[in-house]
Scaffold this active site. Structure first.
Site, PDB file in Angstrom:
ATOM      1  N   LYS A 134       0.818  -1.211   0.000  1.00 23.38           N
ATOM      2  CA  LYS A 134       0.000   0.000   0.000  1.00 23.38           C
ATOM      3  C   LYS A 134       0.863   1.277   0.000  1.00 23.38           C
ATOM      4  O   LYS A 134       2.070   1.217   0.273  1.00 23.38           O
ATOM      5  CB  LYS A 134      -0.928  -0.039   1.219  1.00 23.38           C
ATOM      6  CG  LYS A 134      -1.967  -1.171   1.158  1.00 23.38           C
ATOM      7  CD  LYS A 134      -2.905  -1.121   2.353  1.00 23.38           C
ATOM      8  CE  LYS A 134      -4.003  -2.169   2.250  1.00 23.38           C
ATOM      9  NZ  LYS A 134      -4.936  -2.091   3.407  1.00 23.38           N
ATOM     10  N   TYR A 170     -12.516  -1.455  -3.716  1.00 27.39           N
ATOM     11  CA  TYR A 170     -13.029  -1.646  -2.359  1.00 27.39           C
ATOM     12  C   TYR A 170     -14.552  -1.550  -2.281  1.00 27.39           C
ATOM     13  O   TYR A 170     -15.103  -1.302  -1.210  1.00 27.39           O
ATOM     14  CB  TYR A 170     -12.386  -0.638  -1.402  1.00 27.39           C
ATOM     15  CG  TYR A 170     -10.992  -1.036  -0.948  1.00 27.39           C
ATOM     16  CD1 TYR A 170     -10.788  -2.186  -0.179  1.00 27.39           C
ATOM     17  CD2 TYR A 170      -9.881  -0.283  -1.284  1.00 27.39           C
ATOM     18  CE1 TYR A 170      -9.524  -2.560   0.243  1.00 27.39           C
ATOM     19  CE2 TYR A 170      -8.603  -0.646  -0.861  1.00 27.39           C
ATOM     20  CZ  TYR A 170      -8.434  -1.785  -0.098  1.00 27.39           C
ATOM     21  OH  TYR A 170      -7.185  -2.150   0.323  1.00 27.39           O
ATOM     22  N   ASN A 208      -1.925   0.072   6.872  1.00 30.36           N
ATOM     23  CA  ASN A 208      -1.398  -1.179   7.411  1.00 30.36           C
ATOM     24  C   ASN A 208      -0.518  -1.937   6.426  1.00 30.36           C
ATOM     25  O   ASN A 208      -0.392  -3.155   6.506  1.00 30.36           O
ATOM     26  CB  ASN A 208      -2.539  -2.043   7.936  1.00 30.36           C
ATOM     27  CG  ASN A 208      -3.590  -2.308   6.871  1.00 30.36           C
ATOM     28  OD1 ASN A 208      -3.413  -1.936   5.723  1.00 30.36           O
ATOM     29  ND2 ASN A 208      -4.662  -2.973   7.253  1.00 30.36           N
ATOM     30  N   HIS A 261      -2.156  -5.482   1.455  1.00 28.46           N
ATOM     31  CA  HIS A 261      -3.481  -6.068   1.208  1.00 28.46           C
ATOM     32  C   HIS A 261      -3.295  -7.508   0.759  1.00 28.46           C
ATOM     33  O   HIS A 261      -2.319  -7.840   0.083  1.00 28.46           O
ATOM     34  CB  HIS A 261      -4.202  -5.300   0.088  1.00 28.46           C
ATOM     35  CG  HIS A 261      -5.417  -6.028  -0.436  1.00 28.46           C
ATOM     36  ND1 HIS A 261      -6.653  -5.907   0.156  1.00 28.46           N
ATOM     37  CD2 HIS A 261      -5.562  -6.923  -1.455  1.00 28.46           C
ATOM     38  CE1 HIS A 261      -7.516  -6.692  -0.488  1.00 28.46           C
ATOM     39  NE2 HIS A 261      -6.882  -7.308  -1.472  1.00 28.46           N
ATOM     40  N   GLU A 294     -10.165 -10.151  -7.699  1.00 27.94           N
ATOM     41  CA  GLU A 294      -9.117  -9.144  -7.523  1.00 27.94           C
ATOM     42  C   GLU A 294      -7.959  -9.297  -8.520  1.00 27.94           C
ATOM     43  O   GLU A 294      -7.388  -8.294  -8.953  1.00 27.94           O
ATOM     44  CB  GLU A 294      -8.579  -9.202  -6.091  1.00 27.94           C
ATOM     45  CG  GLU A 294      -9.611  -8.731  -5.066  1.00 27.94           C
ATOM     46  CD  GLU A 294      -9.080  -8.695  -3.648  1.00 27.94           C
ATOM     47  OE1 GLU A 294      -9.747  -8.099  -2.797  1.00 27.94           O
ATOM     48  OE2 GLU A 294      -7.977  -9.256  -3.384  1.00 27.94           O
TER      49      GLU A 294
HETATM   50  P1  IDP Z   1      -8.088  -6.695   5.563  1.00 29.01           P
HETATM   51  O1  IDP Z   1      -7.235  -5.757   4.705  1.00 29.01           O
HETATM   52  O2  IDP Z   1      -7.317  -7.221   6.752  1.00 29.01           O
HETATM   53  O3  IDP Z   1      -8.762  -7.782   4.762  1.00 29.01           O
HETATM   54  P2  IDP Z   1     -10.671  -5.342   5.656  1.00 29.01           P
HETATM   55  O4  IDP Z   1     -11.662  -5.458   6.769  1.00 29.01           O
HETATM   56  O5  IDP Z   1     -10.976  -6.042   4.367  1.00 29.01           O
HETATM   57  O6  IDP Z   1      -9.248  -5.788   6.230  1.00 29.01           O
HETATM   58  O7  IDP Z   1     -10.483  -3.781   5.384  1.00 29.01           O
HETATM   59  C1  IDP Z   1      -9.858  -3.325   4.198  1.00 29.01           C
HETATM   60  C2  IDP Z   1      -8.900  -2.214   4.569  1.00 29.01           C
HETATM   61  O8  IDP Z   1      -9.647  -1.112   5.091  1.00 29.01           O
HETATM   62  C3  IDP Z   1      -7.890  -2.534   5.681  1.00 29.01           C
HETATM   63  O9  IDP Z   1      -6.768  -3.250   5.233  1.00 29.01           O
HETATM   64  C4  IDP Z   1      -7.535  -1.155   6.168  1.00 29.01           C
HETATM   65  O10 IDP Z   1      -6.618  -0.496   5.299  1.00 29.01           O
HETATM   66  C5  IDP Z   1      -8.891  -0.456   6.104  1.00 29.01           C
HETATM   67  N1  IDP Z   1      -9.615  -0.563   7.380  1.00 29.01           N
HETATM   68  C6  IDP Z   1     -10.210  -1.659   7.911  1.00 29.01           C
HETATM   69  N2  IDP Z   1     -10.780  -1.395   9.097  1.00 29.01           N
HETATM   70  C7  IDP Z   1     -10.570  -0.075   9.316  1.00 29.01           C
HETATM   71  C8  IDP Z   1     -10.933   0.814  10.383  1.00 29.01           C
HETATM   72  O11 IDP Z   1     -11.575   0.437  11.364  1.00 29.01           O
HETATM   73  N3  IDP Z   1     -10.526   2.113  10.229  1.00 29.01           N
HETATM   74  C9  IDP Z   1      -9.827   2.569   9.150  1.00 29.01           C
HETATM   75  N4  IDP Z   1      -9.473   1.767   8.133  1.00 29.01           N
HETATM   76  C10 IDP Z   1      -9.831   0.467   8.215  1.00 29.01           C
HETATM   77 MG    MG Z   2     -10.171  -7.580   3.235  1.00 30.55          MG
END
Ligand code: IDP
Ligand code: MG
Length: 144
Positions: free
Chosen positions: A11, A51, A114, A117, A128
């Protein structure tokens, strides 16, 4: 055991901090194979499309702004149980909750930024991967 393919993204927060190489190193060191790889900069509307499943979540607009804020490195990884294997290497979504030694624990900034992905299921990977790569861009990396 089944050989799978999964989508990986380094990312914008990680690309901008020069962590692309370190993340690809961890992928290869874990035995996953890179079958496609490119650097690109998503438009806001491309990020929103990618997304789409999160459209109703409170963080959707912030997430799409962030994912279109700078270049990303996108890869397709292949290996035994590649989807779960890559998720294990990434760690939990929130770096504060991620296990020691995972990419998100070591390199993530916060729950949004984070670092990486990964597809969460075979069905998601099947959507994807073609979002980013055509058939001629996907290679079988096992030595001939
Ligand atoms: P994942 O990437 O671990 O699969 P997902 O729930 O699919 O997690 O969420 C997609 C992305 O959205 C996350 O990787 C993160 O960048 C962002 N995200 C998820 N939860 C939060 C949150 O509570 N606050 C802000 N961003 C979030
Ligand atoms: Mg996800």
């Amino acid at each position: 055991m089944a050989v799978q393919r999964t989508l990986a993204i380094v990312k914008p927060d990680a690309v901008s901090r020069n962590l692309t190489g370190e993340i690809l190193r961890r992928i290869e060191a874990a035995g996953l194979r890179i079958c496609a790889l490119k650097l690109m900069h998503l438009t806001r509307s491309q990020a929103e499309k990618f997304y789409e499943v999160h459209r109703e979540r409170p963080f959707f607009h912030s997430l799409c702004a962030y994912m279109s804020s700078g270049p990303i490195a996108v890869a397709v990884l292949e290996g035994e149980q590649a989807i779960g294997h890559w998720r294990d290497l990434m760690g939990a979504t929130d770096p504060l909750k991620a296990a020691p030694g995972t990419i998100r624990k070591d390199l993530g900034v916060d729950v949004e930024r984070n670092a990486v992905h990964g597809s969460d299921s075979p069905e998601t990977a099947a959507i994807e991967i073609p979002f980013f790569f055509g058939r001629v861009e996907l290679h079988s990396p096992v030595a001939q």
